[in-house]
Design an enzyme around this catalytic site. Sequence first.
Site, mmCIF file in Angstrom:
data_model
loop_
_atom_site.group_PDB
_atom_site.id
_atom_site.type_symbol
_atom_site.label_atom_id
_atom_site.label_comp_id
_atom_site.label_asym_id
_atom_site.label_seq_id
_atom_site.Cartn_x
_atom_site.Cartn_y
_atom_site.Cartn_z
ATOM 1 N N LYS A 70 0.844 -1.206 0.000
ATOM 2 C CA LYS A 70 0.000 0.000 0.000
ATOM 3 C C LYS A 70 0.865 1.236 0.000
ATOM 4 O O LYS A 70 2.046 1.223 0.371
ATOM 5 C CB LYS A 70 -0.930 -0.001 1.212
ATOM 6 C CG LYS A 70 -0.245 -0.054 2.589
ATOM 7 C CD LYS A 70 0.228 1.289 3.109
ATOM 8 C CE LYS A 70 0.977 1.152 4.425
ATOM 9 N NZ LYS A 70 1.605 2.434 4.867
ATOM 10 N N GLY A 92 3.841 -1.515 3.947
ATOM 11 C CA GLY A 92 2.997 -2.544 4.548
ATOM 12 C C GLY A 92 3.256 -3.953 4.060
ATOM 13 O O GLY A 92 2.332 -4.765 4.023
ATOM 14 N N GLY A 93 4.506 -4.287 3.727
ATOM 15 C CA GLY A 93 4.795 -5.641 3.262
ATOM 16 C C GLY A 93 4.530 -6.702 4.319
ATOM 17 O O GLY A 93 3.937 -7.739 4.032
ATOM 18 N N ASP A 118 -2.084 -1.782 9.773
ATOM 19 C CA ASP A 118 -2.197 -1.870 8.321
ATOM 20 C C ASP A 118 -2.732 -3.212 7.823
ATOM 21 O O ASP A 118 -3.017 -3.360 6.638
ATOM 22 C CB ASP A 118 -0.832 -1.625 7.664
ATOM 23 C CG ASP A 118 -0.374 -0.177 7.781
ATOM 24 O OD1 ASP A 118 -1.221 0.701 8.035
ATOM 25 O OD2 ASP A 118 0.838 0.067 7.604
#
Length: 314
Positions: A17, A109-110, A145
């Site tokens: 994101k 946001g991985g 997230d």
Amino acid sequence: MTIAATDEAVHVRAPGKINLFMRVGDVAPDGYHDVATAYQAVSLYEDVRAWPDDRISVGFSGSVDTSDLPTDDSNLAVKAAKLLAKTAGVPGGVRLEIAKQVPIAGGMGGGSADAAATLVACDALWETNLSKEELHALAARLGADVPFALTGGTAIGTGRGDRLSPALATGSFHWVLAVADFGLSTPAVYRELDVLRIEQAGRPGSWSAPAGPPVVEANVLQALRAGDPLKLAAALHNDLQAAAVRLAPALGELIDLGEQAGALAGIVSGSGPTVAFLADGADDAIALQVALSAARVTAVHAHGPVHGARILHG
């Protein structure tokens, strides 16, 4: 025969994101900050494959360096699997293999995408059949997230960022993501913002906290609804950017470089250090990617919005 009784993997893909807009409230007594953010899921993905196993484990591969990622109980995907197993009373385990494309510690946001994909994959693998609302509640327990990685698209996040409401975005926006060769600690960036606000208190144009709960400004929503990259470029904002740039001054130089090379605007995504450059269309994005690459910046073209975590078949 159920999936859990075979050697077949469940394959789930979840997106990274970017934060198109981020307002940060004052630090609360518990040390956290309320935020108002506009998320957009983009076409840079994490692929999670889950096989039945006696224990819960995780391994990594992919286009980014994963050598420093933890594989113990501190890993967010492992936490997601264990939380779901405990909630649903699952006695077995899972072997997770994650192919990563989203920059690590890059503000995209991985790790949250890994957790969201793991929840979806394990729910299918173990046939726990949790509702969408139940999965969302578990996601919120894992991190601010993670719920958005489940839903994808474009959304407004409030509270800690985990209270989501969908935002209408028409068309497709094209981004060039400049990936730094270093990470930034999210808590450190928030602490730096607090320090900056104290230093700047009372000065004109200071980075003061909003009066009352933070909100996403109307011009952001209008630009998204119109599908207008020029309007969206003018509306991009991140309260954390000044703090991230102060911790890593090269980010300010990178934003200038991208805007001089044709970006409509550049913004630090979340707590950084990934910088998202908005382009006027696919051709402009490709030209910008080439220009940044020529300047020895790792640059990736992505578009959004895209779907949240979903099972892939075949």
